[in-house]
Design an enzyme around this catalytic site. Structure first.
Site, PDB file in Angstrom:
ATOM      1  N   CYS A 193       0.823  -1.213   0.000  1.00 25.84           N
ATOM      2  CA  CYS A 193       0.000   0.000   0.000  1.00 25.84           C
ATOM      3  C   CYS A 193       0.856   1.262   0.000  1.00 25.84           C
ATOM      4  CB  CYS A 193      -0.994  -0.028   1.164  1.00 25.84           C
ATOM      5  SG  CYS A 193      -2.387   1.112   0.907  1.00 25.84           S
ATOM      6  N   HIS A 228      -4.332  -4.453   0.190  1.00 23.78           N
ATOM      7  CA  HIS A 228      -4.082  -5.046   1.497  1.00 23.78           C
ATOM      8  C   HIS A 228      -4.559  -6.496   1.512  1.00 23.78           C
ATOM      9  CE1 HIS A 228      -2.642  -1.674   3.930  1.00 23.78           C
ATOM     10  NE2 HIS A 228      -3.502  -0.900   3.294  1.00 23.78           N
ATOM     11  N   GLU A 246      -3.392  -8.796   3.026  1.00 25.93           N
ATOM     12  CA  GLU A 246      -3.222  -9.365   4.372  1.00 25.93           C
ATOM     13  C   GLU A 246      -4.389  -9.076   5.305  1.00 25.93           C
ATOM     14  OE1 GLU A 246      -1.998  -5.115   4.987  1.00 25.93           O
ATOM     15  OE2 GLU A 246      -1.852  -6.588   3.373  1.00 25.93           O
TER      16      GLU A 246
END
Length: 305
Positions: A142, A235, A237
């Site tokens: 990001c 993102h 994750e």
């Protein structure tokens, strides 16, 4: 193989409950194997949650990975107790003579600032410069992806009219690249940001290959031609509730933000969250660790100098 984490790290309890295999550094030293040394520079406010998110993905591989968490010395986190950072984190001065197979730099909620206005920008420049000779492969997430592209290639960011928040579909641009091996032609990933990259400008840099894009979210995945730098603008994750918690936080702060798109079933916040990105996230990190790190990093890391 397990991910190796510091003893008593709270994320260990979460990983244990989720049946993700890990071991402490004390146990790992008795293993007759050289683990991959991975440093994570955690720039997110909620460091504990971010630890859990990345450890889930790094722990779901066939490789043994030894984790070192890093924090900035030039900026003190307001959301994480200093005692916690002292117990589980190191600063650059502690590791500047070390070598690592890989470095991950997380996102950070500073994207509306000019890079040079970020409190720890000079320290980040030092770390990026150090990584050139002390780290084999780097993964930037990001804001960190935007920061690294700016530092290494002079590619700036563009401010969006409104925050990009939600789960977006992406198209693979090069199916033969090892980083996207096994990806579906179309896959989903979370985004949460106020800025974006100029795809046309990025495409002019022959040192960089664009690997996946989204009609709504723009460039999602890119890598240097030698594979040692990977840039992820989203993102992958994020866990199930992260976007919801960010939205709730933004609303409480009086921000003019929209409900994350493609997040709740039927885009109805009264319905359940629909997780559509977990498989892709695991595949992305597996591919990166295997093809970009493990199969290419030198056995003796000092050879990076």
């Amino acid at each position: 193989m397990p991910v190796t984490i510091p003893k008593d790290l709270p994320a260990g309890e979460v990983l244990k409950q989720e049946n993700i295999f890990f071991m402490t550094a004390e146990r790992a030293i008795h293993q007759d194997i050289r683990p991959l040394k991975v440093a994570i520079l955690n720039l997110m406010p909620n460091k504990m949650r971010t630890e859990e998110q990345f450890l889930r993905l790094l722990g779901n591989t066939a490789l043994q990975v030894e984790i070192t968490f890093l924090t900035t010395a030039s900026y003190q986190s307001k959301n994480t107790p200093s005692s916690y950072l002292k117990a589980f984190y190191k600063t650059f001065d502690h590791v500047k003579e070390e070598h690592y197979d890989a470095l991950i730099i997380t996102g950070s909620p500073v994207e509306t600032l000019a890079f040079e206005e970020v409190a720890y920008w000079q320290e980040l420049e030092t770390i990026l410069r150090w990584a050139d000779k002390h780290v084999f492969a780097s993964l930037f997430v990001c804001w960190a992806a935007q920061a690294a592209l700016y530092y290494y290639y002079g590619i700036g960011k563009q401010v969006l009219d409104k925050k990009l928040s939600g789960i977006y579909s992406h198209t693979v641009r090069d199916r033969n690249h090892p980083l996207v091996r096994g990806f579906d032609d179309v896959f989903w990933a979370p985004h949460s940001r106020h800025t974006t990259l100029d795809e046309a400008r990025l495409a002019k840099h022959k040192e960089i290959q664009i690997l996946a894009t989204s009609k709504e979210a723009g460039v999602y995945l890119a890598a240097s031609q030698n594979g040692r730098q990977v840039f992820v603008t989203g993102h992958s994750e994020y866990d199930e509730r992260t976007l919801l918690d960010e939205y709730t936080r933004d609303i409480a702060a009086g921000a003019d933000v929209q409900l994350p798109v493609n997040y709740f079933q039927g885009d109805d916040p009264e319905q359940e969250i629909l997780v559509t990105w977990r498989g892709h996230a695991n595949l992305l990190f597996n591919n990166w660790l295997n093809y970009h790190v493990y199969q290419n990093t030198p056995y003796h890391l000092e050879e990076l100098d």
